[in-house]
Design an enzyme around this catalytic site. Structure first.
Site, short mmCIF file in Angstrom:
data_model
loop_
_atom_site.label_atom_id
_atom_site.label_comp_id
_atom_site.label_asym_id
_atom_site.label_seq_id
_atom_site.Cartn_x
_atom_site.Cartn_y
_atom_site.Cartn_z
N PHE A 46 -11.61 -7.62 13.16
CA PHE A 46 -10.49 -8.02 12.30
C PHE A 46 -10.15 -6.90 11.32
CE2 PHE A 46 -8.96 -10.14 8.36
CZ PHE A 46 -7.73 -10.53 8.87
N GLN A 47 -8.89 -6.59 11.23
CA GLN A 47 -8.38 -5.52 10.36
C GLN A 47 -9.03 -4.17 10.64
OE1 GLN A 47 -8.24 -6.96 6.22
NE2 GLN A 47 -6.16 -7.68 6.66
N GLU A 79 0.82 -1.22 0.00
CA GLU A 79 0.00 0.00 0.00
C GLU A 79 0.85 1.27 0.00
OE1 GLU A 79 -0.64 -2.60 1.97
OE2 GLU A 79 -2.77 -3.13 1.78
N LYS A 127 -17.68 -0.86 5.39
CA LYS A 127 -18.14 -1.78 4.35
C LYS A 127 -19.65 -1.73 4.17
CE LYS A 127 -17.17 -6.42 2.68
NZ LYS A 127 -16.55 -7.72 3.00
N MET A 152 24.46 8.80 2.64
CA MET A 152 24.30 10.02 3.43
C MET A 152 24.49 9.72 4.92
SD MET A 152 23.97 13.19 2.85
CE MET A 152 22.99 13.89 1.53
#
Lengths: 590, 197
Positions: A114-115, A52, A164, A484
């Site tokens: 969940f999630q 993502e 949802k 760096m």
């Protein structure tokens, strides 16, 4: 238009109505209804990423290279939290981005489902605004508002979190109001105050040692702003320097171009900033990478600051003449007033130009060439030679030495062609950003200048490029170090290189082939030109493993805690000078 | 915000033009929507600003707007930043610095009031003394038994501070305060106030 439809259909319709053609995303449980709509239509193309965060940076690259909002679509929980880095990156660089996240159904919100995560809570400080849509009747309005907020004023990322059940629910879809500026509380000021603009032009007409200091705000304001900036520079004859984010707004081949300023800016740019009597800051924000030591920052100048965000003004540096407004609007007024007053650039400017030429002659970007080992600067000069004259080249970078060298050695002629993570410094930005730019410009040459460490942070997106027939070229300056970090360890920590060397790097050529792309390895300076040509001509994505000198430092540099006129120049950077460049107080700074 | 001046060697220690800490009262009109208070408070904690007092409630039901009153302390530069940062939040309609607005009309401060409920438990002389003091402070008794009082007091913050301090040796049990509510003096509405520094 009013129509009954489900929340998921509304998402697609709202994207269409807001001119969206591409969405970067990754499916999951809480966004399945939207994905089900996606596959049943052809107007909007979905680019499936591999992580993502990649979707977020791709949307950023897309946005930066087009000026339109980039759109990302991810699921709840880990989908949303993986997006947080990209959102913060877009926030710091003012990149317009609309991120749609799925959420668990409203009746499960707050139950540790969940999630599930508190997406709006987590993303509140890293978005310009965010919404949790609990009722489908609010969804069309919120979606339209999201695009308006993301793209207007000082642009930025927004999140629309959609449970949802709201995606399944049916409601009435309406198009955006014709006048979005009628927003009840959010009204960015576009027009600058005329008295202030007149006063600014007046100051400019009398300046003896003026300098334009421009930033990402010019690019964000649109192509007209860059055009007007060039016009104003031509009219006034003032020299111009730019921040990392503003590169390309004024052409690198332009007569008044001083190069980038700041920590790794040019000697002439930083000296001009230090010695000027009038600083005209346009769409930049006096970042610490720009100012260096604040109490010695441009001590004798009058400062004008043009910015669309009032909170940028007087945040770090006190300015004498603030102008709140959109860069293009303000520049248009400045050009008009300058013309009407038939100001000529002052003869006194000659002395200033002579001084600048002397600083230029210092040749601060010189480095010792080498016939056996590729110097990273040389590699970029050869790359620059290969792409010179082409208008369709988009350069992205990861973060580190290679990024600064790219900014120093690649010439940018037009805005929106330079994609880099400036404010947030996100390693792993470059490859997905190049993919985003390539999606928007399928026939263009998109090159990601990378380091061997950065590229590994989002290397999985090679797979995305192959799947979607995109051909970004990743030009890796491979020195086996986090360059760096190593440089700072040399400067600050007695050259004790704690964990900045990467043992067991992958074979980038085989890695490219494993993904279905092309790998090229170059170890000798003489092989560079042909290999770069081969990279450019390759039809698919390329990982270009350019083995460069391992211990090269990025100069010039303003060491931490030092002022613009205390730069460390490459020809003075002996081991001893490097070891003592930063004093005790400077060591605590990042 | 730190007012570190002497060893200000970088951008991380702002070169303050003045390190005088001032206390200002800000009035903020916001959409009464979920999370709006979290946005305001998060801005203060995220950017390291102080909150001395905070009060919030819906003030215009039909327009669905709330008024947040924040008392904060900082240098003039920081106070100006706070004002602009608040204004940047999308659901914020109006931000006004009532302290600056008061100064523009040659007043020392805006109108500020706080309400406190104070529980005192005690017997004998201490009990009588508490009751006498409540009278002097114009506090009212809203609950009592033979062994306790609950006082209600309204006034400026320092008056309430003083009252609480006086009560502390007299059996003070607990205190609940509302935080400051404030309005500008004069007939102007908030949006018409002049508060540019």
């Amino acid at each position: 238009m009013q129509r009954e439809m489900t929340g998921a259909e509304m998402v697609l319709q709202a994207l269409r109505d807001n001119g969206v053609e591409h969405v970067f995303g990754y499916p999951g449980g809480a966004v399945l209804p939207i994905y089900d709509e996606l596959i049943q239509q052809d107007d909007i193309q979905h680019i499936l990423v591999r992580h993502e965060q990649g979707a977020g940076h791709a949307a950023e690259g897309y946005a930066r290279s087009t000026g339109k909002a980039g759109v990302a679509l991810v699921t709840s929980g880990p989908g949303a939290t993986n997006m947080v880095t990209a959102l913060t990156d877009a926030m710091l660089d003012s990149i317009p981005m609309v991120c749609i996240t799925g959420q668990v159904p409203t009746n499960l919100v707050g139950s540790d489902a969940f999630q599930e995560c508190d997406t709006v809570g987590i993303t509140r400080p890293c978005t310009k605004h965010n919404w949790l849509v609990k009722d489908v009747k609010d969804l069309p309005r919120v979606l339209h508002e999201a695009f308006y907020v993301a793209t207007s004023g000082r642009p930025g990322p927004v999140v629309v979190d959609i449970p949802k059940d709201v995606q399944f629910a049916t409601g009435t879809y309406e198009k955006a109001q014709t006048n979005p500026s009628a927003h009840k509380s959010y009204r960015p000021q576009l027009k600058g105050e005329m008295t202030a603009i007149r006063a600014a032009v007046e100051l400019m007409s009398k300046a003896k040692r003026p300098v334009f200091y421009t930033g990402g705000g010019v690019v964000n304001s649109g192509p007209a702003a860059s055009q007007l900036l060039r016009e104003l520079v031509d009219l006034t004859g003032f020299p111009l320097t730019s921040t990392l984010m503003g590169l390309g707004a004024y052409p690198a081949s332009g007569e008044q171009w001083l190069g980038m300023l700041g920590m790794h800016g040019t000697y002439e740019a930083n000296m001009a900033m230090h010695d000027c009597d009038l600083m005209i800051c346009i769409g930049a924000r006096f970042d610490d990478r720009i100012t260096g030591r604040l109490d010695k920052f441009s001590p004798n100048s009058t400062k004008i600051h043009v910015d669309i965000d009032p909170s940028s003004i007087n945040k770090i540096v006190h300015v004498d003449l603030p102008i709140v407004g959109d860069v293009a609007h303000v520049l248009e007024d400045m050009v008009r007033i300058w013309r009407a007053s038939s100001f000529r650039s002052q003869p006194e400017l000659k002395g200033w130009q002579t001084q600048i030429s002397k600083w230029r002659a210092r040749d601060c970007l010189s480095y010792s060439e080498n016939n056996d080992v590729i110097m990273p600067q040389y590699a970029l000069q050869r790359l620059n030679a290969a792409i010179k004259g082409r208008k369709d080249v988009y350069i992205s970078t990861e973060v580190g030495q290679h990024q600064m060298w790219a900014a120093q050695y690649l010439g940018f002629e037009s805005p929106n062609h330079w994609l880099t993570s400036g404010g947030f410094g996100t390693m792993g930005y470059g490859l997905p950003a190049a993919i985003g730019a390539q999606v928007a410009h399928p026939d263009a040459l998109c090159i990601n200048v990378a380091g061997d460490a950065s590229i590994l942070m989002n290397i999985q997106e090679m797979s995305t490029a192959v799947q979607h027939g995109l051909a970004p070229k990743t030009f890796i300056l491979n020195n086996s170090y986090m360059g760096m970090v190593r440089q700072w360890q040399q400067l600050l920590h007695g050259n004790r290189l704690s964990h900045s060397y990467t043992d067991s790097l992958p074979d980038f050529v085989k890695l490219a082939e494993a993904y279905g792309g092309k790998g090229i390895r170059v170890t000798k300076p003489a092989e560079l030109d042909d290999a770069i040509q081969e990279m450019i001509e390759a039809p698919g994505p390329v990982l270009f493993d350019c083995r460069v000198a391992q211990l090269t430092n990025c100069f010039p540099m303003i060491p931490s805690g030092k002022a613009h006129n205390e730069m460390l120049l490459p020809d003075e950077a002996t081991d001893e000078a490097v070891a003592n460049a930063i004093d005790t107080a400077g060591k605590s700074l990042v | 915000m730190n007012a570190q001046k002497t060893d200000a060697l970088s951008a991380y220690f702002l070169a303050e033009t003045s390190d005088v800490q001032e206390t200002h009262t800000l009035s903020i009109i916001v959409d009464n929507e979920p999370g709006v208070l979290a946005r305001v408070i998060g801005l203060f904690s995220g950017r390291g600003y102080n909150i001395d007092s905070l009060s919030v409630s819906e003030t215009e039901h039909e327009k669905h707007v709330s008024r947040i009153t924040i008392v904060t302390t900082g240098t003039p530069q920081v106070i100006e930043q706070i004002r602009h940062q608040l204004d940047r939040l999308v659901p914020v309609h109006i931000v006004r610095d009532l302290t600056v607005a008061a100064k523009h009309t040659s007043q020392e401060k805006p109108l500020e009031r706080e309400l406190a409920l104070i529980k005192v438990r005690g017997e004998g002389e201490k009990r009588l003394e508490a009751l006498r003091l409540s009278d002097a402070f114009k506090a009212t008794v809203i609950d009592a038994t033979v062994e306790h009082f609950v006082f209600e007091i309204t006034g400026r913050t320092n008056k309430i501070d003083q009252f609480i301090e006086i009560l502390s040796p007299l059996g003070l049990v607990e205190v609940s305060r509302t935080g400051v509510a404030a309005l500008a003096r004069g007939g102007q509405a908030l949006k018409d106030l002049h508060d540019e520094i």
